[in-house]
Design an enzyme around this catalytic site. Structure first.
Site, PDB file in Angstrom:
ATOM      1  CE1 TYR A 113      -3.575   2.471   0.353  1.00  0.00           C
ATOM      2  CE2 TYR A 113      -2.885   3.040   2.133  1.00  0.00           C
ATOM      3  CZ  TYR A 113      -3.518   3.029   1.290  1.00  0.00           C
ATOM      4  OH  TYR A 113      -4.554   4.206   1.998  1.00  0.00           O
ATOM      5  CG  ASP A 128       5.257   3.746   1.591  1.00  0.00           C
ATOM      6  OD1 ASP A 128       5.283   4.037   2.255  1.00  0.00           O
ATOM      7  OD2 ASP A 128       3.977   3.731   0.659  1.00  0.00           O
ATOM      8  CE  LYS A 185      -0.173   4.068   9.234  1.00  0.00           C
ATOM      9  NZ  LYS A 185      -0.315   3.690   7.078  1.00  0.00           N
TER      10      LYS A 185
END
Ligand SMILES: *Cc1c(COP(=O)(O)O)cnc(C)c1O
Length: 434
Positions: A149, A244, A272
């Protein structure tokens, strides 16, 4: 704390109200419990390792806002930093000192990252990094891995792991064929598929994008040699490598997976943990690549709230508290929990595989290791739903989808972990279809 078996009249009422004015009652799909059934708990407060819902039920939390809260909920220093920054001015649309300090902290931690730009979400970080990679190479195509993702930008929303997988949507309507025609999806851990992609599209491939450890389909590590292979093949073909680290950055180690696994990416995306629970993300890389960005270079990228002072203050405070001791603490807690759960499932005769890298782990109800998205899909997600609800009744809040990783924080105690193991022992013995 009231008993976690309590009913949820307030959450039920709020969910009804929410569904009238918010699609599905939530502002991000996985929150809606569609993967496990039932009413999502509306949270009213969090402190340390615990969250409390609107019905006053307290839970040990292993979602931790899906990763950002690595020091636990409402860490006093992070809260203080955010309050102070808010008091002195929450946004200027002009540069601030804190943004330099945050960039310096990231550069000091992550090998190979010389410059950083802040954005507001992981989606923007990955999307912008891809734009830079295309700008740098003058090429169009992106290789991504099934089940990884990278946020919900159009071109990356193909076989995109947890959220879409939970809803059993292979891809999303509204994303045009044009938007994804330059995205090549290959299975994770499949070097032959990457080779084949380069054989077919070689000179058109701008970038390989990957999570260093797939953490949006449970937790699927890279097999030995994979990262070296990706580095080499991209270099050989003049493509860039985007790692990522939105999930793994500053969680697996001080310098994220890049440091822990000795990676040599051209571009790294962060999110995050970097924002300390506030909307902040970033991407970075070597100077010659990052200076392709406007205003130095021609690749346009911008944001009204990018580098927001409140988010930067919170994120920087959290990062500075994440020292070696914090990482070994997180590892210890994860080890204790995984060992305890493994024993609990074995004792109950429930086939379960728990995969981990550092303190990040994923649970699959299956009997063989999971190496790709197909494997993650093949795990028993109905059993996960039963486990999830059993644990919820025991006062443990796990991710409401079997495609998600689980998160410990430095605020979790040994007692918390042991209570979570005891809960799993109880629940495992009651799982249907053992
Ligand atoms: C969460 C996540 C994103 C998206 O971040 P948002 O802040 O939700 O937009 C991108 N990449 C990875 C690896 C993620 O885990």
């Amino acid at each position: 704390m009231t008993s976690a078996a309590a009913s949820t009249p307030t959450s039920d009422r709020l969910f009804d109200r929410a569904q009238a004015v918010i699609p599905g009652g939530v502002n991000s799909p996985v929150r809606a419990f569609r993967g496990v059934g039932g009413t999502p708990r509306f949270m009213s407060n969090g402190k340390g390792s615990r969250v409390t819902d609107e019905d006053g039920t307290s839970y040990l939390d292993y979602v931790m806002s899906w990763g950002p809260l690595i020091l636990g909920h409402a860490h006093p220093d992070v809260v203080q930093a955010a309050i102070e920054a808010t008091r002195t001015g929450s946004s200027y649309g002009a540069p601030t000192r804190g943004e330099i300090e945050l960039a310096e902290e990231i550069v000091a931690r992550v090998p190979g990252v010389e410059m950083v730009r802040c954005v507001s979400s992981g989606t923007e970080a990955a999307m912008s990094a891809i734009r830079v990679a295309r700008g740098a190479t003058g090429r169009t195509k992106v290789i991504k891995f099934a089940g990884h993702y990278h946020g919900h930008a159009d071109s990356l929303l193909v076989e995109a792991g947890s959220g879409v997988a939970t809803l059993a949507l292979p891809n999303s309507p509204g994303v045009t064929a044009g938007a994804t025609q330059d995205t090549i999806v290959v299975p994770w851990n499949d070097t032959a598929a990457v080779e084949a992609a380069f054989e077919e599209y070689g000179d058109d491939i701008a970038v390989i994008a990957c999570e260093p450890v797939a953490a949006n389909m449970g937790l699927v590590p890279a097999q030995p040699g994979l990262h070296g292979f990706l580095r080499q093949i991209s270099r050989d073909h003049g493509a860039l490598l985007l790692v990522d680290e939105v999930m793994t950055g500053f969680r697996l180690a001080r310098g994220g997976a890049t440091e822990l696994l000795g990676l040599e990416p051209d571009l790294v995306a962060f999110g995050k943990v970097v924002g300390g629970g506030f909307p902040l993300a970033a991407f970075g890389g070597p100077r010659e690549v990052m200076e392709l960005l406007a205003p130095v270079g021609p690749v346009y990228q911008a944001g009204t709230l990018s580098g927001n002072p409140v988010a930067v203050a919170a994120g920087l405070t959290q990062l500075r508290l994440l020292d070696e001791a914090a990482y070994s603490r997180l590892d210890q807690l994860a080890t204790r929990l995984i060992d305890g759960w493994t024993a609990a499932f074995a004792a109950a005769g429930v086939p379960a595989v728990i995969q981990r890298v550092a303190s990040l782990f994923g649970l699959y109800f299956t009997s063989s290791p999971v190496t790709d998205f197909e494997g993650a899909r093949a795990a028993d997600h109905e059993r996960y739903a039963a486990f999830f609800h059993g644990m919820l009744r025991q006062g443990v809040y796990l991710p409401p989808s079997g495609y998600e990783a689980m998160f410990v924080s430095t605020a979790h105690s040994e007692e918390d972990i042991d209570a979570t193991i005891a809960a799993a022992r109880t629940v495992a013995a009651t799982l249907p279809g053992r």
